[in-house]
Design a protein around this motif. Structure first.
Motif, PDB file in Angstrom:
ATOM      1  N   LEU A 232       0.808  -1.219   0.000  1.00 33.00           N
ATOM      2  CA  LEU A 232       0.000   0.000   0.000  1.00 33.00           C
ATOM      3  C   LEU A 232       0.842   1.271   0.000  1.00 33.00           C
ATOM      4  O   LEU A 232       0.343   2.355   0.296  1.00 33.00           O
ATOM      5  N   TRP A 233       2.112   1.154  -0.339  1.00 28.36           N
ATOM      6  CA  TRP A 233       2.967   2.341  -0.448  1.00 28.36           C
ATOM      7  C   TRP A 233       2.750   2.990  -1.813  1.00 28.36           C
ATOM      8  O   TRP A 233       2.734   2.322  -2.836  1.00 28.36           O
ATOM      9  N   PHE A 234       2.596   4.320  -1.814  1.00 26.19           N
ATOM     10  CA  PHE A 234       2.405   5.069  -3.052  1.00 26.19           C
ATOM     11  C   PHE A 234       3.769   5.413  -3.648  1.00 26.19           C
ATOM     12  O   PHE A 234       4.546   6.168  -3.052  1.00 26.19           O
ATOM     13  N   TRP A 235       4.050   4.879  -4.852  1.00 22.85           N
ATOM     14  CA  TRP A 235       5.292   5.166  -5.549  1.00 22.85           C
ATOM     15  C   TRP A 235       5.146   6.300  -6.557  1.00 22.85           C
ATOM     16  O   TRP A 235       6.125   6.876  -6.989  1.00 22.85           O
ATOM     17  N   HIS A 236       3.957   6.575  -6.949  1.00 24.21           N
ATOM     18  CA  HIS A 236       3.699   7.689  -7.872  1.00 24.21           C
ATOM     19  C   HIS A 236       2.418   8.364  -7.438  1.00 24.21           C
ATOM     20  O   HIS A 236       1.427   7.705  -7.116  1.00 24.21           O
ATOM     21  N   ALA A 237       2.428   9.694  -7.380  1.00 21.59           N
ATOM     22  CA  ALA A 237       1.236  10.451  -7.004  1.00 21.59           C
ATOM     23  C   ALA A 237       1.243  11.764  -7.772  1.00 21.59           C
ATOM     24  O   ALA A 237       2.234  12.499  -7.758  1.00 21.59           O
ATOM     25  N   ALA A 238       0.144  12.030  -8.462  1.00 20.42           N
ATOM     26  CA  ALA A 238      -0.044  13.293  -9.188  1.00 20.42           C
ATOM     27  C   ALA A 238      -1.438  13.797  -8.844  1.00 20.42           C
ATOM     28  O   ALA A 238      -2.437  13.109  -9.086  1.00 20.42           O
ATOM     29  N   TYR A 239      -1.510  15.012  -8.272  1.00 21.37           N
ATOM     30  CA  TYR A 239      -2.777  15.548  -7.770  1.00 21.37           C
ATOM     31  C   TYR A 239      -3.027  16.930  -8.356  1.00 21.37           C
ATOM     32  O   TYR A 239      -2.080  17.681  -8.621  1.00 21.37           O
ATOM     33  N   GLY A 240      -4.295  17.262  -8.537  1.00 23.58           N
ATOM     34  CA  GLY A 240      -4.674  18.590  -9.005  1.00 23.58           C
ATOM     35  C   GLY A 240      -5.449  18.600 -10.299  1.00 23.58           C
ATOM     36  O   GLY A 240      -5.759  19.673 -10.824  1.00 23.58           O
ATOM     37  N   TYR A 241      -5.781  17.429 -10.843  1.00 23.45           N
ATOM     38  CA  TYR A 241      -6.532  17.368 -12.095  1.00 23.45           C
ATOM     39  C   TYR A 241      -8.009  17.681 -11.835  1.00 23.45           C
ATOM     40  O   TYR A 241      -8.584  17.269 -10.825  1.00 23.45           O
ATOM     41  N   GLN A 318      -6.184 -10.965 -12.307  1.00 25.96           N
ATOM     42  CA  GLN A 318      -5.860  -9.567 -12.565  1.00 25.96           C
ATOM     43  C   GLN A 318      -6.687  -8.639 -11.668  1.00 25.96           C
ATOM     44  O   GLN A 318      -6.157  -7.674 -11.103  1.00 25.96           O
ATOM     45  N   GLU A 319      -7.961  -8.913 -11.523  1.00 26.27           N
ATOM     46  CA  GLU A 319      -8.810  -8.067 -10.688  1.00 26.27           C
ATOM     47  C   GLU A 319      -8.427  -8.164  -9.219  1.00 26.27           C
ATOM     48  O   GLU A 319      -8.480  -7.170  -8.485  1.00 26.27           O
ATOM     49  N   ALA A 320      -8.041  -9.361  -8.785  1.00 25.75           N
ATOM     50  CA  ALA A 320      -7.632  -9.527  -7.391  1.00 25.75           C
ATOM     51  C   ALA A 320      -6.329  -8.781  -7.102  1.00 25.75           C
ATOM     52  O   ALA A 320      -6.187  -8.133  -6.056  1.00 25.75           O
ATOM     53  N   CYS A 321      -5.375  -8.848  -8.017  1.00 24.20           N
ATOM     54  CA  CYS A 321      -4.094  -8.153  -7.809  1.00 24.20           C
ATOM     55  C   CYS A 321      -4.246  -6.649  -7.930  1.00 24.20           C
ATOM     56  O   CYS A 321      -3.540  -5.901  -7.241  1.00 24.20           O
ATOM     57  N   ARG A 322      -5.138  -6.202  -8.803  1.00 19.95           N
ATOM     58  CA  ARG A 322      -5.316  -4.756  -8.988  1.00 19.95           C
ATOM     59  C   ARG A 322      -5.972  -4.107  -7.792  1.00 19.95           C
ATOM     60  O   ARG A 322      -5.968  -2.863  -7.658  1.00 19.95           O
ATOM     61  N   LYS A 323      -6.490  -4.892  -6.862  1.00 17.71           N
ATOM     62  CA  LYS A 323      -7.084  -4.326  -5.656  1.00 17.71           C
ATOM     63  C   LYS A 323      -6.045  -3.668  -4.756  1.00 17.71           C
ATOM     64  O   LYS A 323      -6.409  -3.011  -3.778  1.00 17.71           O
ATOM     65  N   ASP A 324      -4.758  -3.836  -5.056  1.00 15.91           N
ATOM     66  CA  ASP A 324      -3.728  -3.195  -4.236  1.00 15.91           C
ATOM     67  C   ASP A 324      -3.927  -1.689  -4.184  1.00 15.91           C
ATOM     68  O   ASP A 324      -3.900  -1.080  -3.116  1.00 15.91           O
ATOM     69  N   VAL A 325      -4.130  -1.058  -5.330  1.00 13.85           N
ATOM     70  CA  VAL A 325      -4.294   0.392  -5.344  1.00 13.85           C
ATOM     71  C   VAL A 325      -5.657   0.798  -4.782  1.00 13.85           C
ATOM     72  O   VAL A 325      -5.785   1.851  -4.129  1.00 13.85           O
ATOM     73  N   GLU A 326      -6.679  -0.034  -4.973  1.00 17.22           N
ATOM     74  CA  GLU A 326      -7.980   0.265  -4.379  1.00 17.22           C
ATOM     75  C   GLU A 326      -7.896   0.194  -2.854  1.00 17.22           C
ATOM     76  O   GLU A 326      -8.480   1.023  -2.143  1.00 17.22           O
ATOM     77  N   ARG A 327      -7.177  -0.786  -2.350  1.00 14.25           N
ATOM     78  CA  ARG A 327      -6.972  -0.885  -0.905  1.00 14.25           C
ATOM     79  C   ARG A 327      -6.185   0.308  -0.385  1.00 14.25           C
ATOM     80  O   ARG A 327      -6.457   0.838   0.696  1.00 14.25           O
ATOM     81  N   ALA A 328      -5.186   0.737  -1.151  1.00 14.96           N
ATOM     82  CA  ALA A 328      -4.383   1.892  -0.729  1.00 14.96           C
ATOM     83  C   ALA A 328      -5.249   3.148  -0.624  1.00 14.96           C
ATOM     84  O   ALA A 328      -5.139   3.907   0.353  1.00 14.96           O
ATOM     85  N   PHE A 329      -6.119   3.372  -1.621  1.00 15.57           N
ATOM     86  CA  PHE A 329      -7.021   4.525  -1.561  1.00 15.57           C
ATOM     87  C   PHE A 329      -7.977   4.401  -0.371  1.00 15.57           C
ATOM     88  O   PHE A 329      -8.250   5.383   0.329  1.00 15.57           O
TER      89      PHE A 329
END
Length: 460
Positions: A232-241, A318-329
């Motif tokens: 759950l560590w954020f390696w890339h973050a871009a905010y302001g869109y 794929q859907e199970a692994c992609r939950k990493d970023v959903e869990r992080a949010f």
């Protein structure tokens, strides 16, 4: 009584009523004139200035949280989200900067000021519970103005001190450990993380901007794009869109896409590429995305309507692994509820600083969990796993590795010395984007993972 006398009495009554009405109106007009007279507020006595009991607030803080035997010492992380040891490091680092706001001294007339501890704990509690700063002014004995200023200064201090460590871009060693972590957790080589976007809702968006920031949800929002690993560590973050942009529009202007095109990410992944999935070899790391993203070589998507059993297994994986970023949010929003509540700030820069502060402290919490409570340790994605020691490549070896990782067109363009540098860079960027937009390579990656997953399923 004659008819003439009755008529005279009638008009007499009318006259009397008119006279009485006019007198009432005149009295009202006179009262209004009295009310409209200007009052010189300079001669009026002022309200006595509130004297906040800062020493008692500090006593309560040490009694409840920071003393030798605090009443809520075992629940410090529950109220403020950070551990007591992490708060102690935060206190030391901010104090070392010499910030005059946090190290305020008593005034000339001897009046007390809010303590250093109170100016740190109030912003933490506001971020944790997602409420305005004045909600805790009674406990910390602060005015509304000072509480708001404490939150703003806290955001700036955390961002300036910890951004290089807790919102850093990955190094070559980090990429090497991230891919090893995902290989252990998800069973696949070459996985860098999961990519997605999250909306934060802007309640006090200026009316003139609401059309630009209101998307499909019909309310103004600001978008965060991020890549997270399994921890759950954020390696890339871009905010302001602006909220009117979808994930695909944001990708087109994202610094992540820029890193893939200008070749800077190719240098980071040079230690782990090329890699193999089954009997197939690949030269680019990939991230997991949802269905809106294009079929880029670095994107791994699931099937929208899987038909065969291998396709269903692959899509489920794929859907199970992609939950990493959903869990992080989700963890970010539940720990620091300020990111989930409607934003009451008005300035975009202040909002961006506060979101950055929340993400930095989120990564702090992840680091403390993975590094077993060591607040001084640098986050290691593969901590606790047996893996060969990292060996930094030599300059000659690095050039050879990069030459193998780049497509032939990249090597030929870079090798031409007579071409002007700006033209050579432009052609190289175009070749890299063509390699990124290779749909056949995207399909080959998905098919290789599908075959490997299906072969593992048949063995099981």
């Amino acid at each position: 009584m004659s008819e003439d006398e009755a008529e005279d009495d009638y008009w007499a009554d009318i006259y009397q009523s008119v006279v009485s009405t006019n007198s009432v109106v005149a009295s009202i007009m006179d009262d209004d004139d009295d009310d409209r007279t200007k009052i010189d507020h300079r001669i009026l006595p002022r309200e006595p200035r509130k004297k906040y009991k800062h020493s008692e607030a500090l006593h309560c803080i040490y009694r409840d949280y920071l003393g030798p035997e605090p009443l809520f010492g075992d629940q410090f992380a529950v109220f403020f989200r950070l551990s007591s040891s992490r708060f102690q490091r935060l206190q030391e680092d901010i104090g070392a900067t010499g910030n005059p706001f946090f190290l305020a001294k008593p005034s000339r007339n001897g009046e007390e000021v809010a303590s250093f501890e109170a100016r740190l704990l109030l912003p933490l509690k506001c971020l944790a519970y997602g409420v305005p700063p004045h909600c805790f002014c009674d406990y910390f004995q602060m005015s509304f103005t000072l509480a708001n200023q404490a939150c703003d200064e806290f955001d700036k201090a955390v961002k300036s001190i910890y951004q290089e460590e807790y919102l850093r871009l990955p190094t070559k060693e980090d990429v090497w450990k991230i891919t090893y972590l995902h290989k252990c957790k998800h069973g696949m080589n070459g996985m860098f993380g999961s990519l997605d976007c999250m909306h934060t809702y802007w309640k006090n968006c200026p009316v003139a901007w609401q059309g630009s920031f209101s998307g499909k949800e019909k309310r103004p929002s600001i978008v965060l794009e991020a890549v997270a690993d399994h921890n759950l560590w954020f390696w890339h973050a871009a905010y302001g869109y602006a909220g009117t942009l979808n994930d695909l529009n944001i990708l087109n202007i994202s610094p992540l896409l820029e890193a893939w095109v200008d070749g800077s990410f190719c240098e980071l992944e040079s230690q782990v590429t090329p890699y193999k999935i089954g009997d197939q070899q690949f030269n680019l790391l990939y991230v997991l995305v949802d269905g809106i993203y294009p079929r880029f070589t670095r994107f791994l998507k699931g099937f929208k309507e899987p038909i065969s059993r291998p396709e269903k297994r692959y899509t489920t994986w794929q859907e199970a692994c992609r939950k990493d970023v959903e869990r992080a949010f989700g963890v970010l929003q539940i720990i620091f509820q300020w990111t989930a509540r409607p934003i009451l700030l008005r300035k975009l820069q202040a909002i961006a600083d506060r979101v950055a502060c929340c993400m930095i402290m989120h990564n702090m919490i992840v680091s403390d969990r993975i590094m077993e409570g060591d607040v001084r340790a640098v986050y290691d994605p593969a901590n606790g796993r047996d893996m060969p020691p990292y060996e930094a490549p030599q300059p000659s070896d690095l050039a050879a590795v990069q030459g193998e990782a780049l497509p032939p067109s990249h090597r030929s363009v870079i090798g031409v010395t007579r071409v002007p540098p700006h033209a050579r860079n432009l052609v190289t960027r175009g070749d890299r984007f063509k390699a990124l937009d290779d749909k056949q390579e995207h399909a080959r990656l998905a098919l290789a993972i599908q075959k490997l997953l299906w072969s593992q399923a048949k063995k099981d």
